[in-house]
Design an enzyme around this catalytic site. Structure first.
Site, PDB file in Angstrom:
ATOM      1  N   GLU A  54       0.283  -1.025  -0.090  1.00  0.00           N
ATOM      2  CA  GLU A  54      -0.600   0.115   0.248  1.00  0.00           C
ATOM      3  C   GLU A  54       1.107   1.271  -0.014  1.00  0.00           C
ATOM      4  OE1 GLU A  54      -1.272   1.282   3.586  1.00  0.00           O
ATOM      5  OE2 GLU A  54      -1.232  -0.700   4.710  1.00  0.00           O
ATOM      6  N   ASP A 168     -18.625   4.073  12.998  1.00  0.00           N
ATOM      7  CA  ASP A 168     -16.569   4.851  12.324  1.00  0.00           C
ATOM      8  C   ASP A 168     -15.909   3.864  12.100  1.00  0.00           C
ATOM      9  OD1 ASP A 168     -14.429   4.928  11.300  1.00  0.00           O
ATOM     10  OD2 ASP A 168     -13.562   6.637  12.598  1.00  0.00           O
ATOM     11  N   LYS A 189      -5.289  -2.542  13.286  1.00  0.00           N
ATOM     12  CA  LYS A 189      -4.322  -1.450  14.549  1.00  0.00           C
ATOM     13  C   LYS A 189      -5.153  -1.407  16.560  1.00  0.00           C
ATOM     14  CE  LYS A 189      -3.025   1.013  10.913  1.00  0.00           C
ATOM     15  NZ  LYS A 189      -3.144   1.254  10.220  1.00  0.00           N
TER      16      LYS A 189
END
Ligand code: PSU
Ligand code: MN
Length: 340
Positions: A54, A168, A189
């Site tokens: 990425e 979210d 994460k």
């Protein structure tokens, strides 16, 4: 499968010089838009191992200009072709060079998930040439179009803490639900709501399997800087060959869903969960108070955690990326053997 065969045909015709636009894919519907480097097109066409990478990690990660060179060197060390994905001056590209990545970093780039791809590429068509660092979701879309099956990166996005109210939830999760690319990351994460992230992935039909390297019994799903999260991994995998066999099986079964292989951060670089938790709690609260929502949330929290840990999160972050990319390269090598 038919699509893949078709893809291989165009890649082969590209190589045979039957098109004068060797740098561009001739896949119908993409013609002239998706730029695939000749090296990547060649490797895909001949089933040699390729690893997608990425570009958000470079454009928004502030992990230093040398990260790109290190990742590429790690991929190549295993005889595998690196395919950095991103949008260079409005052109969606698979196989960016390190120089092109540095140009994006220094000229500034937008953070691009699935929703943003057509926006930037469309702008490019009208002459407004903006760079885009693609997130895991954006990278998966480009990698899939180019026929790449394995992708190594840092940490997945997920359901944010309080996500049941804010909604979210990273587009990385729905992308895994719909796009058949195998992602190797250090779990998700550590500032996210990990149990809810795993619930969401289960609903999306995404295999989540953690590399256990000989450990048996209880294995945690890893939390980026920490090897443990307090949440059990839904399944474990012992070797790269096993992971490759699962990727092969998914393709043969025609299941167009991504897969997540979690690779815990190397022990010597890991930061215990309890230590991280203080920095995480503060960073997440501050982002809430400042109303930092949407795409700005994750880069901001990562930056604050870095400050709150006096930079200790940075070597950990770099080490885990290297470890994941290495793992991805080995998986790609094993997969390539099955495809022959
Ligand atoms: N590394 C960074 N900053 C980031 C990311 C990685 O230093 O923003 C990215 C990854 O690309 C991941 C994305 O796919 O964050 C998820 O962002 P969000 O939570 O907005 O979906
Ligand atoms: Mn988000």
């Amino acid at each position: 499968l038919p699509r893949l065969i078709f893809h291989r045909q165009w890649a082969t015709s590209c190589l045979a010089g039957q098109t004068d636009r060797r740098h561009y894919s001739a896949l119908p519907g993409l013609s002239g838009l998706l730029r695939v480097s000749p090296e990547v097109a060649d490797a895909v066409a001949t089933n040699r191992p390729v690893v997608a990478l990425e570009s958000t990690i470079y454009t928004h990660g502030a992990l230093g200009d040398d990260l790109v060179q290190k990742e590429i060197a790690t991929v190549r060390k295993h005889g595998t072709v690196p395919a950095i994905c991103g949008i260079l001056a409005g052109v969606p590209t698979v196989g960016l060079s390190p120089e092109e990545v540095n140009r994006m970093v220094h000229e500034g780039a937008k953070k691009v998930s699935r929703r943003d791809l057509a926006y930037l590429v469309g702008m490019g068509l009208t002459g407004q040439k903006v760079h885009g660092g693609t997130t895991i979701s954006g990278t998966m879309v480009l990698a899939r179009l180019a026929g790449i099956r394995v992708f190594g990166t840092g940490g997945l996005g997920g359901v944010h803490r309080g996500g049941q109210d804010s909604m979210d939830i990273s587009a990385d999760l729905t992308e895994l639900g719909r796009t058949r690319v195998a992602v190797i990351s250090s779990g998700c994460k550590g500032f996210l709501d990990i149990p809810r992230t795993l619930e969401f992935l289960e609903t999306q039909g995404v295999l989540v399997s953690t590399f256990a390297d000989g450990r048996s019994g209880y294995v945690d799903f890893p939390a980026f800087w920490a090897r443990d999260s307090g949440t059990k991994s839904p399944s474990v995998v012992q070797t790269e060959a096993e992971a490759a066999a699962m990727i092969y099986a998914q393709e043969q079964l025609g299941i167009e869903t991504g897969m997540l292989f979690a690779n815990p951060i190397p022990e010597e670089f890991s930061i215990p969960r309890k230590e991280m938790e203080v920095a995480i709690t503060t960073a997440v609260r501050e982002a809430d108070e400042q109303g930092l929502t949407g795409a700005r949330n994750t880069p901001h929290i990562l930056q604050r955690i870095r400050e709150l840990t006096d930079g200790r999160s940075v070597p950990a972050n770099k080490a885990l990326v290297q470890s994941n990319v290495e793992r991805a390269a080995k998986v790609a090598v094993e997969l390539s053997k099955l495809l022959d």
